[in-house]
Design an enzyme around this catalytic site. Structure first.
Site, PDB file in Angstrom:
ATOM      1  N   GLY A  91      -6.745   1.519   9.967  1.00 36.10           N
ATOM      2  CA  GLY A  91      -7.000   2.420  11.084  1.00 36.10           C
ATOM      3  C   GLY A  91      -8.479   2.595  11.343  1.00 36.10           C
ATOM      4  N   GLY A  92      -9.296   2.168  10.365  1.00 35.39           N
ATOM      5  CA  GLY A  92     -10.749   2.237  10.502  1.00 35.39           C
ATOM      6  C   GLY A  92     -11.404   1.239   9.561  1.00 35.39           C
ATOM      7  N   GLY A  93     -10.863   0.026   9.550  1.00 32.56           N
ATOM      8  CA  GLY A  93     -11.385  -1.011   8.655  1.00 32.56           C
ATOM      9  C   GLY A  93     -10.729  -1.044   7.301  1.00 32.56           C
ATOM     10  CB  SER A  94      -7.968   0.947   5.841  1.00 29.49           C
ATOM     11  OG  SER A  94      -8.571   2.202   6.016  1.00 29.49           O
ATOM     12  CB  SER A  98      -7.875   3.805   2.787  1.00 34.11           C
ATOM     13  OG  SER A  98      -7.019   3.252   3.780  1.00 34.11           O
ATOM     14  CE  LYS A 124      -3.932   1.989   2.550  1.00 33.79           C
ATOM     15  NZ  LYS A 124      -4.727   1.882   3.799  1.00 33.79           N
TER      16      LYS A 124
END
Length: 608
Positions: free
Chosen positions: A302-305, A281, A205
């Protein structure tokens, strides 16, 4: 005057009185000119603050953060109580060589004969090539890393030339790929591969350093202010195992989005339906794996990425316990909610990559006191029988709060089959304060993003961010120091609730996302979009993994009526990666017959 309220201490909450409240996010869905105008308004000094304040009040954030007495002390990063050892596991030496850990993990995998897949297809339904298939092909001289590299290079060039552009990679150097592949091919010719991962193609990534590629984080400018001089820790560990890095994968700019939309480089498309988002993301990593171009990829979560795009693209994504992997050398290496983790097409491949990259940083080892890392011993005859003792916690009202019942039904079917086959016990649980959890997470990740980006924004680079990132930044700037402290007090409460639940269950089960892959509005391709309702559905079940740092994995369990992948999420105890990997493999085996070939799939191993 605002009305003040006081929360009762977390341990005094009456769970029988907790009522599930459906999440309803109130915010406009905007694209195109209207979106540009909205961004211009919210960035204006006075009117912008008023609009942001109104949106926060409508979504019940302000009363919680500003008008509530929270009795708990703040918890500024996840703090876990000591955990019992997991049963039926093999420990890994996090201070040892990555290739040695991978070898131990390899010996823990179930028996498998890769030759059967070449001698005749024993499984009529679609299946991905495993890492063990590639290794067999290389050792048997059926293929070489250099030949596979040429297949991958030709496909990636084809994708980059599409109209509109839909690049899977932001940074890609064919000669660099060829050089790595040639070195791997030579090792196989000499009979000295470094590990089972030698010659395996992996995407990184764009917010994780992979020398000599720049780390742009999906922006047009981050590489101008931050130079990459060496690999991130996780990338270095994979490199020592002989992995071939194809380049830096596309992503939602700076990770601030759940769809994968990127107006700077073009938006990656879902391999199952090119008119739909991959999820974000980690959009490029999931799309590359789902399309067959890479065996695995590294993403950040960090939030489901990691889990959201894995679910939407029909692959497997592991979010480790916070601190289990060293995030040094990534753009998010100062956060308290993010991790680096693997995405792969199968659970066993996730397990192999995870074994290579794991290892807590020295600072986190002191503060977090992690349990020793381990993997499930799946080679034991009675390994799957041990599943029968697992208790799975399900909060039914939350589990069923999805956009389409196709999602909850498929996840329910997978769990019922699991219980019927292996005897796992389903236990009804209640998770209080879900709204508080989502708010605390948003304030935490938002404040940490703002802190890391402020120097660049003050330097004029903020104006070069995409419109949806600028919208997020406007919201983040509205958070005060007291908001951040309140969010950390809430973090301690949410940690308490989850640790109490884990006294009665081993794993919490949910759908991974509340909706399948959304359609990409044509008007969003050029300048992006803001659609918090979609974000709410995509993030509905993932936040606990980030705010309180729990390990979680997404496994594909079927498709909705439109043929779009559905993921099931397993959330484990702190440091409990081995348990969720064992359970994930059992679910994967039970769901294997229903796998569909993605519309955009490339067989780079057997390609003629």
């Amino acid at each position: 005057m605002a009305k003040k309220r006081a929360m009762v201490a977390a341990q005094n909450i009456d769970l029988s009185a907790v009522k599930y409240e459906q999440e309803e996010i109130k915010a406009p869905h905007l694209t195109g000119l209207a979106f540009k105008l909205f961004v211009w308004i919210v960035e204006a000094p006075i009117i912008g603050s008023l609009i942001i304040s109104l949106l926060k009040k409508q979504n019940k954030m302000t009363p919680l953060l500003r008008n509530t007495v929270i009795p708990e002390a703040p918890m500024f990063k996840p703090e876990y109580p000591p955990q019992e050892p997991e049963p039926g596991v093999v420990s890994l030496d996090e201070d040892g060589k990555p290739e040695d850990r991978v070898e131990v993990a390899l010996k823990c995998l179930p028996q498998y004969d890769p030759a059967s897949c070449w001698n005749g297809d024993s499984t009529p339904s679609f299946r991905y090539w495993k890492i063990r298939d590639y290794a067999y092909a290389y050792r048997s001289k059926i293929a070489t890393p250099s030949v596979v590299a040429e297949h991958i290079i030709s496909v990636i060039k084809e994708f980059s030339n599409k109209k509109p552009p839909q690049p899977l990679l932001i940074s890609f150097n064919p000669e660099e790929v060829r050089s790595q592949a040639a070195a791997s091919t030579k090792r196989f010719e000499e009979g000295n591969p470094l590990s089972i991962l030698d010659g395996i193609f992996v995407a990184i990534k764009d917010d994780i350093d992979c020398f000599p590629h720049p780390s742009k984080g999906g922006t047009t400018w981050m590489h101008e202010v931050r130079t990459v001089k060496k690999d991130a820790v996780s990338v270095s560990r994979l490199r020592s195992c002989g992995v071939i890095f194809v380049g830096k994968a596309n992503m939602h700019e700076l990770g601030m989005g759940t769809t994968g939309n990127n107006s700077n480089y073009g938006t990656a498309r879902n391999p199952h339906a090119p008119e739909r988002y991959t999820g974000g993301s980690s959009s490029g990593p999931a799309a590359l794996v789902a399309s067959g171009l890479c065996s695995a990829a590294l993403g950040t979560d960090g939030g489901g990425s990691i889990r959201i795009p894995s679910s939407l693209c029909g692959v497997v994504g592991l979010k480790t316990t916070y601190g289990r992997t060293d995030i040094g050398g990534s753009l998010c290496d100062a956060g308290t909610v993010e991790i680096i983790g693997p995405i792969a097409s199968t659970v066993e491949d996730v397990m192999l990559v995870y074994s290579a990259i794991l290892g807590t940083s020295l600072a986190d080892r002191i503060s977090l006191n992690p349990s020793p890392p381990s993997v499930p011993n799946l080679s034991l005859y009675d390994s799957l029988n041990s599943l029968g003792s697992l208790r799975l916690g399900k909060y039914t009202a939350w589990f069923n709060d999805v956009y389409s019942t196709d999602i909850s039904d498929k996840c329910e079917d997978a769990l019922n089959l699991l219980s019927k086959t292996h005897g796992c016990e389903m236990v009804e649980i209640v998770i209080p304060e879900l709204h508080e959890m989502r708010t605390a997470h948003l304030v935490s990740i938002g404040s940490e993003c703002l802190s890391s980006l402020n120097p660049y924004c003050e330097d004029g680079h903020g104006a070069r961010l995409s419109y949806d990132t600028r919208t997020s930044m406007a919201l983040f700037r509205s958070f005060s120091a007291s908001d951040y402290v309140a969010a950390q007090c809430l973090r301690r409460r949410i940690m308490y609730h989850h640790m109490e639940i884990f006294k009665t269950v081993d794993v919490i089960v949910t759908p991974t996302t509340g909706m399948t892959a959304p359609i990409i509005p044509l008007s969003a391709l050029k300048d992006g979009e803001t659609d918090m309702r979609v974000t709410g559905y995509l993030m509905r079940f993932v936040v606990a993994g980030n705010l309180v740092g729990l390990p979680a994995i997404s496994i594909p369990v079927g498709y909705d009526k439109q043929g779009l992948p559905i993921g099931l999420q397993l959330i484990g105890r702190p440091w409990g990666e081995a348990s969720i990997l064992r359970l994930a493999l059992a679910i994967e085996e039970l769901s294997a017959k229903s796998k569909n070939r993605p519309a955009s799939f490339f067989d780079v191993l057997k390609s003629n």
